[in-house]
Motif scaffolding. Structure first.
Motif, PDB file in Angstrom:
ATOM      1  N   ARG A   3       0.835  -1.196   0.000  1.00  0.00           N
ATOM      2  CA  ARG A   3       0.000   0.000   0.000  1.00  0.00           C
ATOM      3  C   ARG A   3       0.871   1.248   0.000  1.00  0.00           C
ATOM      4  O   ARG A   3       1.825   1.352   0.763  1.00  0.00           O
ATOM      5  N   GLY A  46     -10.293   7.930   7.054  1.00  0.00           N
ATOM      6  CA  GLY A  46      -9.194   8.666   6.450  1.00  0.00           C
ATOM      7  C   GLY A  46      -9.102  10.029   7.096  1.00  0.00           C
ATOM      8  O   GLY A  46      -9.082  11.056   6.421  1.00  0.00           O
ATOM      9  N   TYR A  83      -6.965   0.590   7.483  1.00  0.00           N
ATOM     10  CA  TYR A  83      -7.402   1.009   6.158  1.00  0.00           C
ATOM     11  C   TYR A  83      -8.924   0.935   6.073  1.00  0.00           C
ATOM     12  O   TYR A  83      -9.564   0.143   6.777  1.00  0.00           O
ATOM     13  N   ALA A  84      -9.491   1.725   5.189  1.00  0.00           N
ATOM     14  CA  ALA A  84     -10.949   1.800   5.070  1.00  0.00           C
ATOM     15  C   ALA A  84     -11.561   0.467   4.654  1.00  0.00           C
ATOM     16  O   ALA A  84     -12.712   0.177   4.989  1.00  0.00           O
ATOM     17  N   GLU A  85     -10.790  -0.345   3.939  1.00  0.00           N
ATOM     18  CA  GLU A  85     -11.330  -1.618   3.451  1.00  0.00           C
ATOM     19  C   GLU A  85     -11.415  -2.694   4.538  1.00  0.00           C
ATOM     20  O   GLU A  85     -12.044  -3.739   4.318  1.00  0.00           O
ATOM     21  N   ASP A 103     -11.266   8.818  -1.394  1.00  0.00           N
ATOM     22  CA  ASP A 103     -11.667   7.795  -2.365  1.00  0.00           C
ATOM     23  C   ASP A 103     -10.592   7.563  -3.425  1.00  0.00           C
ATOM     24  O   ASP A 103     -10.404   6.431  -3.887  1.00  0.00           O
ATOM     25  N   LEU A 106      -8.011   4.896  -2.314  1.00  0.00           N
ATOM     26  CA  LEU A 106      -8.439   3.571  -1.874  1.00  0.00           C
ATOM     27  C   LEU A 106      -7.941   2.495  -2.829  1.00  0.00           C
ATOM     28  O   LEU A 106      -7.942   2.673  -4.042  1.00  0.00           O
ATOM     29  N   GLN A 107      -7.561   1.368  -2.269  1.00  0.00           N
ATOM     30  CA  GLN A 107      -7.158   0.246  -3.110  1.00  0.00           C
ATOM     31  C   GLN A 107      -8.373  -0.483  -3.658  1.00  0.00           C
ATOM     32  O   GLN A 107      -8.348  -0.988  -4.780  1.00  0.00           O
ATOM     33  N   THR A 109     -12.337   0.529  -3.703  1.00  0.00           N
ATOM     34  CA  THR A 109     -13.408   1.464  -3.346  1.00  0.00           C
ATOM     35  C   THR A 109     -14.676   0.736  -2.960  1.00  0.00           C
ATOM     36  O   THR A 109     -15.332   1.097  -1.974  1.00  0.00           O
ATOM     37  N   ALA A 112     -14.359  -0.703   0.536  1.00  0.00           N
ATOM     38  CA  ALA A 112     -14.361   0.357   1.545  1.00  0.00           C
ATOM     39  C   ALA A 112     -15.777   0.860   1.800  1.00  0.00           C
ATOM     40  O   ALA A 112     -16.178   1.066   2.955  1.00  0.00           O
TER      41      ALA A 112
END
Length: 207
Positions: A3, A46, A83-85, A103, A106-107, A109, A112
């Motif tokens: 990441r 984030g 992380y958001a995910e 956004d 993000l890896q 979206t 997430a």
């Protein structure tokens, strides 16, 4: 794949940019504030250095960058490093969630947004602010991102793409706001809808 967080070594530079551009920061805050719930427990996904969260009265955040999370904690924000995910937060634990121009980094979206849906209570709100690739200024960002250390690895989205991700995650689309129509340093309005202002905000509702 490893990441990449462009702000890992640039947390202070991020803060300095907003300090040097106070009018843009204030109009972006105004656009978010028009859609942000005024009651309930919120979290910023984030959260960065906590600039938006602290200005908006949000005391919880999720942030993968150690340096940025440290600055957010200094502002009194409880930061979860993640992380958001893949957030270690309980199901249905927040009334609303905020995400500001994250956004594009993000890896995944879709994943997430599903995670955000999961942590929201029924009827919870997800307020997402993003740099709209479909606008004139958004096209400038897209064309020049390779020259910017912060946005070199960014994947900008159009308003229609954000809507599609939200609907796929289970949200219904609510109100929309937009601002930042130029970089001339002048005071700028907040308008309804999307398509003209670089800084776009969407309210999504959990069914």
């Amino acid at each position: 794949m490893e990441r990449i967080n462009p702000f890992d070594s640039g947390a202070q530079a991020y803060e300095d940019w907003f300090a040097q551009n106070p009018q843009l920061f204030q109009v972006e805050l105004a656009a978010v504030r028009q859609l942000l719930p005024t009651a309930g427990q919120g979290v910023e996904i984030g959260v960065g250095t906590g600039l938006f969260a602290s200005a908006l009265g949000i005391n919880c955040g999720v942030e993968p960058s150690l340096d940025m999370g440290r600055l957010a904690r200094q502002k009194g924000i409880r930061v979860t490093q993640a992380y958001a995910e893949d957030m270690p937060l309980a199901d249905r634990s927040f009334d609303f969630a905020l995400m500001v121009t994250v956004d594009c980094f993000l890896q995944d979206t879709a994943e997430a947004f599903r995670e955000i849906y999961r942590i929201l209570k029924p009827q919870g709100r997800f307020i997402i602010a993003f740099l709209d690739k479909g606008t004139p200024l958004g096209q400038i960002y897209e064309q020049n991102k390779d020259e910017d250390v912060n946005y070199r690895f960014a994947t900008f989205h159009t308003a229609a793409e954000i809507d599609a991700y939200l609907i796929q995650a289970g949200f219904t689309i609510g109100r929309k706001r937009q601002t930042v129509f130029s970089f001339d340093g002048q005071a700028q309005p907040v308008r309804d809808g999307h398509g003209e202002g670089l800084f776009a905000v969407t309210e999504a509702c959990k069914a």
